[in-house]
Design a protein around this motif. Structure first.
Motif, PDB file in Angstrom:
ATOM      1  N   TYR A 131     -74.758  49.427   8.598  1.00 40.95           N
ATOM      2  CA  TYR A 131     -73.788  49.641   7.523  1.00 40.95           C
ATOM      3  C   TYR A 131     -73.409  48.319   6.865  1.00 40.95           C
ATOM      4  O   TYR A 131     -72.251  47.972   6.735  1.00 40.95           O
ATOM      5  CB  TYR A 131     -72.538  50.388   8.010  1.00 40.95           C
ATOM      6  CG  TYR A 131     -72.009  49.965   9.373  1.00 40.95           C
ATOM      7  CD1 TYR A 131     -70.902  49.137   9.494  1.00 40.95           C
ATOM      8  CD2 TYR A 131     -72.608  50.432  10.529  1.00 40.95           C
ATOM      9  CE1 TYR A 131     -70.407  48.777  10.740  1.00 40.95           C
ATOM     10  CE2 TYR A 131     -72.133  50.084  11.777  1.00 40.95           C
ATOM     11  CZ  TYR A 131     -71.031  49.249  11.876  1.00 40.95           C
ATOM     12  OH  TYR A 131     -70.556  48.901  13.114  1.00 40.95           O
ATOM     13  N   ALA A 132     -74.459  47.595   6.442  1.00 38.81           N
ATOM     14  CA  ALA A 132     -74.276  46.336   5.736  1.00 38.81           C
ATOM     15  C   ALA A 132     -73.540  46.566   4.421  1.00 38.81           C
ATOM     16  O   ALA A 132     -73.562  47.660   3.851  1.00 38.81           O
ATOM     17  CB  ALA A 132     -75.632  45.689   5.465  1.00 38.81           C
ATOM     18  N   SER A 133     -72.911  45.502   3.910  1.00 40.41           N
ATOM     19  CA  SER A 133     -72.147  45.627   2.669  1.00 40.41           C
ATOM     20  C   SER A 133     -73.040  45.954   1.482  1.00 40.41           C
ATOM     21  O   SER A 133     -72.658  46.724   0.598  1.00 40.41           O
ATOM     22  CB  SER A 133     -71.379  44.333   2.405  1.00 40.41           C
ATOM     23  OG  SER A 133     -70.438  44.102   3.428  1.00 40.41           O
ATOM     24  N   PHE A 134     -74.237  45.330   1.444  1.00 35.63           N
ATOM     25  CA  PHE A 134     -75.142  45.540   0.317  1.00 35.63           C
ATOM     26  C   PHE A 134     -76.533  45.861   0.862  1.00 35.63           C
ATOM     27  O   PHE A 134     -76.989  45.216   1.808  1.00 35.63           O
ATOM     28  CB  PHE A 134     -75.198  44.297  -0.575  1.00 35.63           C
ATOM     29  CG  PHE A 134     -73.846  43.827  -1.030  1.00 35.63           C
ATOM     30  CD1 PHE A 134     -73.159  44.502  -2.027  1.00 35.63           C
ATOM     31  CD2 PHE A 134     -73.254  42.724  -0.447  1.00 35.63           C
ATOM     32  CE1 PHE A 134     -71.908  44.076  -2.442  1.00 35.63           C
ATOM     33  CE2 PHE A 134     -72.003  42.289  -0.845  1.00 35.63           C
ATOM     34  CZ  PHE A 134     -71.321  42.970  -1.845  1.00 35.63           C
ATOM     35  N   THR A 251     -67.191  47.586  17.204  1.00 33.64           N
ATOM     36  CA  THR A 251     -67.482  47.953  15.820  1.00 33.64           C
ATOM     37  C   THR A 251     -68.136  49.328  15.797  1.00 33.64           C
ATOM     38  O   THR A 251     -68.852  49.712  16.737  1.00 33.64           O
ATOM     39  CB  THR A 251     -68.380  46.918  15.128  1.00 33.64           C
ATOM     40  OG1 THR A 251     -68.553  47.279  13.741  1.00 33.64           O
ATOM     41  CG2 THR A 251     -69.737  46.821  15.787  1.00 33.64           C
ATOM     42  N   LEU A 252     -67.867  50.064  14.734  1.00 29.19           N
ATOM     43  CA  LEU A 252     -68.411  51.405  14.570  1.00 29.19           C
ATOM     44  C   LEU A 252     -68.518  51.701  13.084  1.00 29.19           C
ATOM     45  O   LEU A 252     -67.615  51.354  12.311  1.00 29.19           O
ATOM     46  CB  LEU A 252     -67.485  52.438  15.230  1.00 29.19           C
ATOM     47  CG  LEU A 252     -67.895  53.911  15.131  1.00 29.19           C
ATOM     48  CD1 LEU A 252     -69.148  54.164  15.974  1.00 29.19           C
ATOM     49  CD2 LEU A 252     -66.755  54.817  15.618  1.00 29.19           C
ATOM     50  N   GLY A 253     -69.616  52.314  12.654  1.00 24.26           N
ATOM     51  CA  GLY A 253     -69.742  52.617  11.232  1.00 24.26           C
ATOM     52  C   GLY A 253     -71.026  53.350  10.907  1.00 24.26           C
ATOM     53  O   GLY A 253     -71.811  53.716  11.791  1.00 24.26           O
ATOM     54  N   GLY A 254     -71.238  53.553   9.603  1.00 26.41           N
ATOM     55  CA  GLY A 254     -72.432  54.244   9.172  1.00 26.41           C
ATOM     56  C   GLY A 254     -72.688  54.045   7.692  1.00 26.41           C
ATOM     57  O   GLY A 254     -71.861  53.493   6.961  1.00 26.41           O
ATOM     58  N   LEU A 263     -73.897  54.277   0.258  1.00 26.51           N
ATOM     59  CA  LEU A 263     -72.499  54.367   0.682  1.00 26.51           C
ATOM     60  C   LEU A 263     -72.389  53.857   2.114  1.00 26.51           C
ATOM     61  O   LEU A 263     -73.249  54.175   2.958  1.00 26.51           O
ATOM     62  CB  LEU A 263     -72.008  55.812   0.608  1.00 26.51           C
ATOM     63  CG  LEU A 263     -72.227  56.545  -0.715  1.00 26.51           C
ATOM     64  CD1 LEU A 263     -71.853  58.010  -0.572  1.00 26.51           C
ATOM     65  CD2 LEU A 263     -71.419  55.890  -1.831  1.00 26.51           C
ATOM     66  N   SER A 264     -71.334  53.106   2.402  1.00 24.60           N
ATOM     67  CA  SER A 264     -71.179  52.577   3.755  1.00 24.60           C
ATOM     68  C   SER A 264     -69.704  52.498   4.122  1.00 24.60           C
ATOM     69  O   SER A 264     -68.828  52.347   3.261  1.00 24.60           O
ATOM     70  CB  SER A 264     -71.821  51.188   3.880  1.00 24.60           C
ATOM     71  OG  SER A 264     -71.159  50.246   3.056  1.00 24.60           O
ATOM     72  N   GLY A 320     -67.715  50.677   1.192  1.00 19.07           N
ATOM     73  CA  GLY A 320     -68.483  50.126   0.086  1.00 19.07           C
ATOM     74  C   GLY A 320     -69.382  51.143  -0.598  1.00 19.07           C
ATOM     75  O   GLY A 320     -69.702  52.201  -0.049  1.00 19.07           O
ATOM     76  N   VAL A 321     -69.781  50.778  -1.816  1.00 20.06           N
ATOM     77  CA  VAL A 321     -70.700  51.611  -2.582  1.00 20.06           C
ATOM     78  C   VAL A 321     -71.668  50.701  -3.330  1.00 20.06           C
ATOM     79  O   VAL A 321     -71.290  49.633  -3.830  1.00 20.06           O
ATOM     80  CB  VAL A 321     -69.934  52.521  -3.576  1.00 20.06           C
ATOM     81  CG1 VAL A 321     -69.089  51.702  -4.529  1.00 20.06           C
ATOM     82  CG2 VAL A 321     -70.896  53.421  -4.349  1.00 20.06           C
ATOM     83  N   GLY A 322     -72.925  51.109  -3.378  1.00 22.15           N
ATOM     84  CA  GLY A 322     -73.938  50.379  -4.131  1.00 22.15           C
ATOM     85  C   GLY A 322     -74.708  51.325  -5.026  1.00 22.15           C
ATOM     86  O   GLY A 322     -74.848  52.522  -4.723  1.00 22.15           O
ATOM     87  N   TYR A 323     -75.222  50.794  -6.125  1.00 23.52           N
ATOM     88  CA  TYR A 323     -75.963  51.638  -7.068  1.00 23.52           C
ATOM     89  C   TYR A 323     -77.101  50.826  -7.683  1.00 23.52           C
ATOM     90  O   TYR A 323     -76.882  49.711  -8.184  1.00 23.52           O
ATOM     91  CB  TYR A 323     -75.040  52.144  -8.173  1.00 23.52           C
ATOM     92  CG  TYR A 323     -75.716  53.055  -9.163  1.00 23.52           C
ATOM     93  CD1 TYR A 323     -76.049  54.360  -8.810  1.00 23.52           C
ATOM     94  CD2 TYR A 323     -76.041  52.610 -10.447  1.00 23.52           C
ATOM     95  CE1 TYR A 323     -76.676  55.210  -9.718  1.00 23.52           C
ATOM     96  CE2 TYR A 323     -76.669  53.444 -11.358  1.00 23.52           C
ATOM     97  CZ  TYR A 323     -76.989  54.741 -10.992  1.00 23.52           C
ATOM     98  OH  TYR A 323     -77.613  55.569 -11.876  1.00 23.52           O
TER      99      TYR A 323
END
Length: 406
Positions: A131-134, A251-254, A263-264, A320-323
């Motif tokens: 679940y990296a930022s970008f 840490t925990l995420g997806g 999306l992260s 976060g969101v990327g497009y």
């Protein structure tokens, strides 16, 4: 006689050729990234003035490395990884860093990979891979609040075992590192001393420990990605600092990819378990050293961080969101919310809001340009501020740069 010598020589050449044909195949790869950017920030220094500078890594820290693999047969491979980091703006080695930020040797087998040396720790692994930022760059080098929660991201003297299912839908890793008797005895031997001398000793010890020093760690992570765009993971790492303080990090995420969207979301926690010092001056020294090390992890503009003071717990939520607007253009926005607690006086308890937005344009597979803007805002006790020099509670940064990979 001469005929016999020629025949013998030809036989030896043939034997050498046969050995060469059956010898394991090796590959040595030289690679690197050169990244330079101009960064402008406000609220810097005693006068809280603006500052414009060139930095040797805006999206990625500049680096070069050597990767070696050797096929040992039977599904086994030997490997070596070496990575040096430098500042492209001045050409010097990265400040306060070992010559090789990564340096490990290992074996890849059908049953997993075992590596030994200085490596990325399990917290960095699971965040960067899950679940990296970008999606095109795990984080922005000039502004990366998530790495302030990763206990330095790299660990020396580490054994790491990584395993995966055949389709790599499930990947896990375990790590252990040795403390090598790196403790506070050298500082304790100089006690008593004046406050300035003690502060210098603690500062030097903290710096040497962070820059490749030994400490004990144990932890692991699991990552699940079934192949439908979804990836989830979590990790745990216990770090025992030289003064004996245990720091538990979770840490925990997806993340989820669908079409051009990325999306992260994630969560991180660091909790330091200091031993009560009371009137014991030796324990006070131990706590001061461990507090100085933890302060380096939690503070610093690059980490989007702020001063920990006497707090012992920090949490971070990230969304976060990327497009991918075009095949060349990627845009992304990431928000982080931090909470700091455990301050005995309450003066270091507080909250932080971090926002970073980046647009990246790829001229080719190897060369891209980027623009980023970031903002930090703090609130809480009187000792909650970005740095001791400015004592600012807010800062905005603007970064524009160029990156090339080879």
């Amino acid at each position: 006689m001469q005929k016999n010598i020629i025949v013998a020589a030809l036989a030896l050449c043939g034997a050498g050729a046969a050995m060469a044909q059956t010898a394991p195949a090796s590959k040595v790869e030289l690679w690197g990234i050169v990244d330079a950017a101009v960064r402008h920030t406000n609220n810097e220094g005693v006068g809280q003035k603006s500052k414009t500078q060139m930095i040797g890594g805006g999206m990625s820290q500049s680096r070069w490395g050597i990767n070696v693999t050797e096929d040992l047969g039977g599904g086994n491979t030997a490997l070596v990884v070496l990575e040096n980091r430098f500042d492209a703006d001045a050409g010097n080695a990265a400040a306060n860093a070992p010559f090789f930020q990564l340096a490990h040797v290992g074996l890849q087998t059908p049953y997993g990979r075992l590596t030994a040396g200085r490596q990325w720790n399990v917290l960095f692994d699971v965040v960067a891979r899950t679940y990296a930022s970008f999606p095109y760059s795990p984080y922005m080098e000039a502004y990366k609040p998530e790495l302030g929660m990763a206990m330095g991201a790299r660990t020396s003297n580490m054994l790491k075992y990584t395993f995966a299912t055949q389709d790599r839908s499930l990947v896990g890793s375990l790590q252990y590192s040795f403390d090598e008797n790196n403790d506070t005895k050298d500082i304790e031997a100089g006690f008593p001393g004046n406050a300035a001398q003690l502060r210098d000793l603690i500062g030097a010890k903290a710096l040497s420990t962070i820059n490749g020093g030994a400490w004990k760690t144990v932890g692991g992570y699991l990552r699940y990605a079934p192949g439908n765009g979804l990836a989830v993971g979590g990790g745990y790492l216990r770090t025992t600092l030289p003064g004996g303080t245990d720091v538990d990090a979770w840490t925990l995420g997806g993340s989820y990819r669908t079409g051009p969207w990325y999306l992260s979301a994630g969560y991180g926690l660091n909790k330091a378990k200091f031993t009560a010092a009371g009137a014991n001056p030796i324990q006070t020294i131990r706590n001061q050293l461990d507090g100085a090390i933890l302060g380096v992890f939690w503070a610093g503009q690059t980490n989007g961080g702020f001063i920990p003071g006497d707090a012992d717990k920090r949490q971070l939520f990230k969304l976060g969101v990327g497009y991918q607007a075009t095949p060349q253009l990627n845009v992304g926005l990431h928000y982080f919310h931090g909470k700091q607690s455990g301050s005995a006086t309450g003066m270091s308890n507080g909250k932080a809001n971090f926002v970073v937005a980046v647009a990246d344009y790829a001229f080719s597979k190897r060369t891209d340009a980027y623009v980023g803007i970031d903002n930090t805002r703090l609130s809480g006790g009187d000792n909650v501020y970005l740095d001791a020099a400015s004592k600012a509670r807010s800062r905005t940064g603007f970064t524009i740069g160029l990156r090339h990979r080879f």
